[in-house]
Enzyme design. Structure first.
Site, PDB file in Angstrom:
ATOM      1  N   THR A  44       0.904  -1.113   0.137  1.00 11.13           N
ATOM      2  CA  THR A  44       0.065   0.234  -0.263  1.00 11.13           C
ATOM      3  C   THR A  44       1.296   1.124  -0.189  1.00 11.13           C
ATOM      4  O   THR A  44       0.748   2.384  -0.625  1.00 11.13           O
ATOM      5  CB  THR A  44      -0.811  -0.392   1.597  1.00 11.13           C
ATOM      6  OG1 THR A  44      -1.176  -1.901   1.510  1.00 11.13           O
ATOM      7  CG2 THR A  44      -2.413   1.140   1.042  1.00 11.13           C
ATOM      8  N   TYR A 107     -13.123  -4.067  -2.106  1.00 13.67           N
ATOM      9  CA  TYR A 107     -13.976  -3.372  -3.168  1.00 13.67           C
ATOM     10  C   TYR A 107     -15.259  -4.582  -2.928  1.00 13.67           C
ATOM     11  O   TYR A 107     -15.855  -4.486  -3.249  1.00 13.67           O
ATOM     12  CB  TYR A 107     -13.638  -2.954  -4.012  1.00 13.67           C
ATOM     13  CG  TYR A 107     -14.312  -2.655  -5.359  1.00 13.67           C
ATOM     14  CD1 TYR A 107     -14.955  -0.327  -5.072  1.00 13.67           C
ATOM     15  CD2 TYR A 107     -15.666  -2.962  -6.607  1.00 13.67           C
ATOM     16  CE1 TYR A 107     -16.485  -0.567  -5.535  1.00 13.67           C
ATOM     17  CE2 TYR A 107     -16.546  -1.924  -6.883  1.00 13.67           C
ATOM     18  CZ  TYR A 107     -17.316  -1.229  -5.933  1.00 13.67           C
ATOM     19  OH  TYR A 107     -17.837  -0.520  -6.849  1.00 13.67           O
ATOM     20  N   TYR A 133      -2.429 -10.848   4.600  1.00  8.92           N
ATOM     21  CA  TYR A 133      -2.506  -9.321   4.836  1.00  8.92           C
ATOM     22  C   TYR A 133      -4.197  -8.594   5.112  1.00  8.92           C
ATOM     23  O   TYR A 133      -4.721  -8.900   4.023  1.00  8.92           O
ATOM     24  CB  TYR A 133      -2.306  -8.175   3.757  1.00  8.92           C
ATOM     25  CG  TYR A 133      -1.613  -7.087   4.177  1.00  8.92           C
ATOM     26  CD1 TYR A 133      -1.864  -6.187   5.493  1.00  8.92           C
ATOM     27  CD2 TYR A 133      -1.475  -6.127   3.071  1.00  8.92           C
ATOM     28  CE1 TYR A 133      -1.937  -5.146   5.092  1.00  8.92           C
ATOM     29  CE2 TYR A 133      -1.600  -4.714   2.584  1.00  8.92           C
ATOM     30  CZ  TYR A 133      -1.923  -4.528   4.405  1.00  8.92           C
ATOM     31  OH  TYR A 133      -1.689  -2.239   4.598  1.00  8.92           O
ATOM     32  N   ARG A 138      -8.919  -0.724   5.050  1.00  6.32           N
ATOM     33  CA  ARG A 138      -8.811  -0.216   3.582  1.00  6.32           C
ATOM     34  C   ARG A 138      -9.345  -1.419   2.235  1.00  6.32           C
ATOM     35  O   ARG A 138     -10.453  -0.755   1.791  1.00  6.32           O
ATOM     36  CB  ARG A 138      -7.103  -0.048   2.617  1.00  6.32           C
ATOM     37  CG  ARG A 138      -7.116   1.103   3.397  1.00  6.32           C
ATOM     38  CD  ARG A 138      -5.308   0.696   2.999  1.00  6.32           C
ATOM     39  NE  ARG A 138      -4.548   1.987   2.964  1.00  6.32           N
ATOM     40  CZ  ARG A 138      -4.175   3.016   2.442  1.00  6.32           C
ATOM     41  NH1 ARG A 138      -4.545   3.420   1.062  1.00  6.32           N
ATOM     42  NH2 ARG A 138      -3.797   4.133   2.916  1.00  6.32           N
ATOM     43  N   LYS A 161      -0.168 -10.352   8.284  1.00  3.42           N
ATOM     44  CA  LYS A 161       0.176  -8.866   8.725  1.00  3.42           C
ATOM     45  C   LYS A 161      -1.004  -8.771   8.637  1.00  3.42           C
ATOM     46  O   LYS A 161      -1.952  -8.875   8.519  1.00  3.42           O
ATOM     47  CB  LYS A 161       0.822  -7.961   7.256  1.00  3.42           C
ATOM     48  CG  LYS A 161       0.525  -6.693   7.402  1.00  3.42           C
ATOM     49  CD  LYS A 161       1.479  -5.930   5.923  1.00  3.42           C
ATOM     50  CE  LYS A 161       1.295  -4.670   6.462  1.00  3.42           C
ATOM     51  NZ  LYS A 161       1.487  -3.391   5.679  1.00  3.42           N
ATOM     52  N   ILE A 203       5.918  -4.756   9.365  1.00  9.21           N
ATOM     53  CA  ILE A 203       5.779  -4.027   8.162  1.00  9.21           C
ATOM     54  C   ILE A 203       4.725  -2.787   8.555  1.00  9.21           C
ATOM     55  O   ILE A 203       3.850  -2.379   8.480  1.00  9.21           O
ATOM     56  CB  ILE A 203       5.108  -4.823   6.750  1.00  9.21           C
ATOM     57  CG1 ILE A 203       5.298  -6.274   7.092  1.00  9.21           C
ATOM     58  CG2 ILE A 203       4.471  -4.377   5.738  1.00  9.21           C
ATOM     59  CD1 ILE A 203       4.397  -7.240   6.319  1.00  9.21           C
TER      60      ILE A 203
END
Length: 291
Positions: A44, A107, A133, A138, A161, A203
C-alpha cells in the site's frame, strides 16, 4: 522465521510521474545498512493501486536484483481478482522474491469462505511462501481469526500482516496459531506492544524515515527488553502518529523529500501533503533525529 523491521517501502517517482529506480535502489541500500530485515515492495505504501501491472512487476524484479540476497524481499502481489493475484505471485516467485504479501480482496466484499478459497487458490498455484495481509480499514472485508487459523494449515501460507491494531485480537492469534506461523503488525503505533506480547515484527511505514530506530526497536522488543523498547518508541511516537495525518503514503513521501532522499511526486488520486501539516511532520522527524 523472518523477524524484525520490514519496511513497507515507498515507490519513488520523478517529477513527470515515472518510476525513479535510482532513488529506489538508493533507499534500499540505506535500509540494509541501517539494519532493516526485509524490503516489502509494492505494498500500500508503495502505491500499488496506481502502478500498472508492468510497473508492478518491474518494481519487484529490480528490487530482487538489487537486494541480491542481502535481506529478504517480500513482494506485494495481492489483488481483488484471484487470477491477477496468482499472476503477480507467480511472477514474484519466478524472479526470486523470498515471500509474497497478499492482501484481502478489496471492494468486492467476499465472505470468509470466499477469502479462504481466494488465498487457497493462490497458495496452490505457487510454492513461494505467502504472508496474508488483513487491513479492513482499506479493504472493508475483514479476515477473521478463525479464517487465518484455517489458512495456516496450508503449507506455504506462512504468516500474517495484521493492520487492525487490535491487541486482544493479536493475542488470540498468538495463542491459536502454530508456533512457526509468523505474525507481523502493520500498525507502527502498537508495534512495540505487539512484539512484546509475542509478535515477530512490523511491516512499517515509520521505518521509511527512521530505519535504524525501527530496527533497534524491534531488536529490543523481540528480546523482551521493555525499558529499551519504551525509550526508543517514545522517540518515534510523533512519526507513528503524524505519518498518518493524511492518507498513507502522502505524509511519508513528503518526509523523505524533506530529508533529501527522493522527490515527493505522488500519483492521483492522492495529492501532495497539505502545507498545514508540514510543521507536524518536520517536528516528528526532528524528535526522531531523522533531520
Amino acid at each position: 522465521m523472518l523477524q524484525g523491521s520490514l519496511v513497507a517501502i515507498v515507490t519513488p517517482m520523478k517529477d513527470d510521474g515515472e518510476l525513479d529506480f535510482d532513488a529506489l535502489t538508493s533507499l534500499i541500500d540505506w535500509h540494509i545498512d541501517a539494519g532493516t530485515a526485509g524490503i516489502v515492495i509494492v505494498g500500500t505504501t508503495g502505491e500499488s493501486p496506481t502502478v500498472s501491472v508492468a510497473e508492478h512487476k518491474a518494481l519487484i524484479d529490480i528490487t530482487v536484483k538489487h537486494v541480491a540476497g542481502r535481506v529478504a524481499v517480500i513482494a506485494g502481489t495481492g489483488a481483488n481478482s484471484t487470477q491477477e493475484a496468482i499472476e503477480l505471485t507467480r511472477f514474484a516467485q519466478q524472479v526470486g522474491a523470498d515471500y509474497s504479501l497478499s492482501v484481502v480482496p478489496y471492494y468486492n466484499k467476499p465472505t470468509q469462505q470466499g477469502m479462504y478459497e481466494h488465498f487457497k487458490a493462490i497458495a496452490e498455484a505457487v510454492t513461494i511462501p505467502i504472508i496474508l495481509y488483513n487491513v479492513p480499514g482499506r479493504t472493508v472485508a475483514d479476515l477473521a481469526n478463525d479464517t487465518v487459523v484455517r489458512l495456516s494449515a496450508i503449507k506455504n501460507i506462512v504468516g500474517l500482516k495484521d493492520a487492525t491494531a487490535d491487541l486482544y485480537r493479536a493475542s488470540d492469534l498468538f495463542d491459536r496459531l502454530p508456533a512457526d506461523f509468523a505474525c507481523y503488525t502493520g500498525d507502527d503505533g502498537s508495534a512495540a506492544a505487539f512484539m512484546l506480547m509475542g509478535g515477530h515484527g512490523v511491516i512499517s511505514v515509520t521505518a521509511n524515515v527512521a530505519p535504524q530506530l525501527m530496527a533497534d526497536l524491534c531488536r529490543h522488543a523481540l528480546a523482551g527488553d521493555v525499558a529499551a523498547t519504551r525509550r526508543i518508541n517514545n522517540k518515534l511516537l510523533g512519526l507513528h502518529r503524524d505519518l498518518f495525518v493524511e492518507a498513507n503514503p502522502i505524509p511519508v513521501k513528503w518526509a523523505l523529500a524533506e530529508m533529501g532522499r527522493m522527490g515527493q511526486y505522488i500519483r492521483l488520486p492522492l495529492t501532495p501533503l497539505s502545507e498545514a501539516h508540514h510543521h507536524l511532520i518536520r517536528a516528528a522527524l526532528q524528535r526522531a533525529e531523522a533531520i
